[in-house]
Design an enzyme around this catalytic site. Sequence first.
Site, short mmCIF file in Angstrom:
data_model
loop_
_atom_site.label_atom_id
_atom_site.label_comp_id
_atom_site.label_asym_id
_atom_site.label_seq_id
_atom_site.Cartn_x
_atom_site.Cartn_y
_atom_site.Cartn_z
N ASP A 121 0.99 -1.18 -0.06
CA ASP A 121 0.05 -0.10 -0.01
C ASP A 121 0.90 1.29 0.08
O ASP A 121 2.06 1.21 0.22
CB ASP A 121 -1.11 -0.03 1.28
CG ASP A 121 -2.23 0.96 1.15
OD1 ASP A 121 -2.25 1.74 0.00
OD2 ASP A 121 -3.17 0.83 1.59
C1 NOJ Z 1 -3.82 4.03 0.19
C2 NOJ Z 1 -5.14 3.19 0.31
O1 NOJ Z 1 -4.92 2.43 1.55
C3 NOJ Z 1 -5.34 2.20 -0.78
O2 NOJ Z 1 -6.37 1.51 -0.70
C4 NOJ Z 1 -5.12 2.90 -2.07
O3 NOJ Z 1 -5.36 1.93 -3.27
C5 NOJ Z 1 -3.61 3.65 -2.22
N1 NOJ Z 1 -3.55 4.64 -1.18
C6 NOJ Z 1 -3.61 4.09 -3.74
O4 NOJ Z 1 -4.31 5.09 -3.69
#
Ligand code: NOJ
Length: 735
Positions: A262
């Site tokens: 993530d």
């Molecule tokens: C953080 C989030 O937790 C995740 O779900 C998301 O896809 C990513 N950022 C990218 O934006």
Amino acid sequence: MRPEELKQLLADMSLEEKIGQLVQLPSYFQNGGHITGPASDMGITQEDLQLAGSYLSIIGAEKIKALQDEYMAHHPHHIPLVFMADIINGYRTVFPVPLAQGCTFRPDMVEAGAATAAKEAAAAGIHVTFSPMADLVRDARWGRVMESTGEDPYLNGLMAAAMVKGYQGERLTDKGRMASCLKHFAGYGAPEAGRDYNNVELSPRTLKEDYLPAYQAAIDAGTALVMTSFNTLDRIPSTANRWLMRDVLRKDMGFDGVLISDWAAVGELVPHGVAEDFADAARLAIEAGVDMDMVSPSYIKNLKTLVEKGKVPEFLIDESCLRVLELKNKLGLFENPYKDLSADDEAALLLCEEHKKAAQACAELSFVLLKNEGMLPLEKNAAKKTAFIGPFVDNKFLCGSWAIFCDDQDTTPLKAALMDAALPGTTVFAKGCPVLGPEDIVHGFQKPVEKEEMDLEQALQEAIEAAKAADQVVLALGEHREFSGEAASRATLTLPACQQRLLDEVAKVNENITVILFCGRPMDVRAIQNKAKALLVAWFPGTEGGPALVRTLYGDSTPSGKLSMSFPYCAAQLPIHYNHLSTGRPFNGNFAEARFGSKYQDIPNQPLYPFGFGLTYTEFSLSSVRLDRDTLQPGETLTASVTLQNTGSRPGTETVQLYIRDVKGSVARPVRELKGFRQVTLQPGKTATVSFTITEEMLRFYDIHMDYVSEPGLFEVFIGTDSRTENKASFTLKK
Ligand code: NOJ
């Protein structure tokens, strides 16, 4: 490319090139060609930019084509970039938020919605979406419940698989398809106290039995990528959890695609306190099998030195790089680096009538009618005067906080839809109050949240006058869209005070109130339903929310949504879910007798509205449960059926739900679990037989030895229209 060619390409690549493929940079690195903003801290150089193999959140056919051309021309092996983005509930045509999509109990609609989003996003140059989020959720304080399809492992599994199929179709090279990235592995939906990014404590059994099945369903449906979660599990941050990623995800669950971290999660191993610095973090993550580092300097700045110093074996880089090359190959990017991007298709597809119709249909199916004392549907009666009051009557922010590529101007609010419909009768409008009062604080996810300036007393007076002069009032109330979503946990689940005051004051002058509630999570609706005769949960319904609501309010469409997540009695009851275990002292509801029962002194144990609940505009009755046999053995099937009758005066759709309870097991078993459902549409007076097939496989669970088996004994079969049903029969499993 053929597999041998890919391997040859890998063999020809330098170490720097291979590491580049493991790096995903955010869009602001392409902001005029300069490195700006917070990402400049990453220390990214022009050389890094020439090798980093992926970007996040860059959109638009022309922009992506230009970038792809420029990048490939300078890349030593002309390897194309892969573009990823969060296409959560639509790209420009926005569907209801995923929690609302869960309420449709219609995987086919959810699949079609994902396919629509893929068509639009693929035309705009996107190759991968960070969806579905298959995290199981039980705590409405967590703002990201909005992005989940709810509290049930079985329903979540169906929905996650449907989304994967909708995005990916048969082949990723097909036009209008994109790869899906399942997230967040694992257990992200269970943060302690509902606070985002917080620690997660799950027993191995609860993890396997309740949390992993929806991820498994998405893997079985062929998701091309998986994303690690931010949280710790058993005190180990997922992004460094070798056992979770290599043993559970890859070996046990059979995932063989790209594992991406993530956002910044590799770098966050440092504040988690398990890595000394970014180099250490990079080592831990690559050892755990994390192929791509989303937006952190860890891989790009450290992997090369780690390999050169012998701290990370080069085969780990090769293994991950090959997976990224395979993804690019599956998308057909080596043959066609632009895939489906096309400015013409963008112009033709984004917000086209067909897509808007699909979004509207999905919104209509996602509305959940919690209460209706003769208010809905509203009559199309020339003599009736209806006042539409509230800060959501003329509000375009209906797409939720994850619809980051939508233009709010494309959303049709309730007021515009009402005007379009030109209904008979007099309709008056009043705002009554802003969404947020002076004391409400909201820290936005995307931009600073601006508060609307308004003379509160004057706005309230206008609303009261409008309500006085009307036969009935529709109050459109709800949460600010930034109240839910990432990093948007809340301890208070009631309406902002100014909106509650509006409802209370309007209720003093007109008792015929319908409340439409816009929200991204289950709320504490006690003080709403006390004052309203009808309560319709609209969630964040998307760009077509207005027309969908008008059709529903006036009975051209009948609500059929069922709660995908329980509405708690109050926030202090959280976490709550229908499929809990029984305690040794289950409470029978009698406070006088059960002094030492498992209960609260001051609130009920039950949620206000349970999972699976939702009314329609008609009435349904169900017969008692019929079983075609009273014993079952492995290899046999048992049929459970009921007769459903529409006893009301309007057509309607009911969702008949099958729950099973394993009365005694070697470990404590849930009080019931959803095992199937059927949606049936019936004309008034008509009946239908609804049958479910029960097999021994459906009764399996992780036993005392952690073996996935069924155990002989008594089972109860519940069939009803929500998870509280007591309509049941029983059978014995024999072995
Ligand atoms: C953080 C989030 O937790 C995740 O779900 C998301 O896809 C990513 N950022 C990218 O934006």
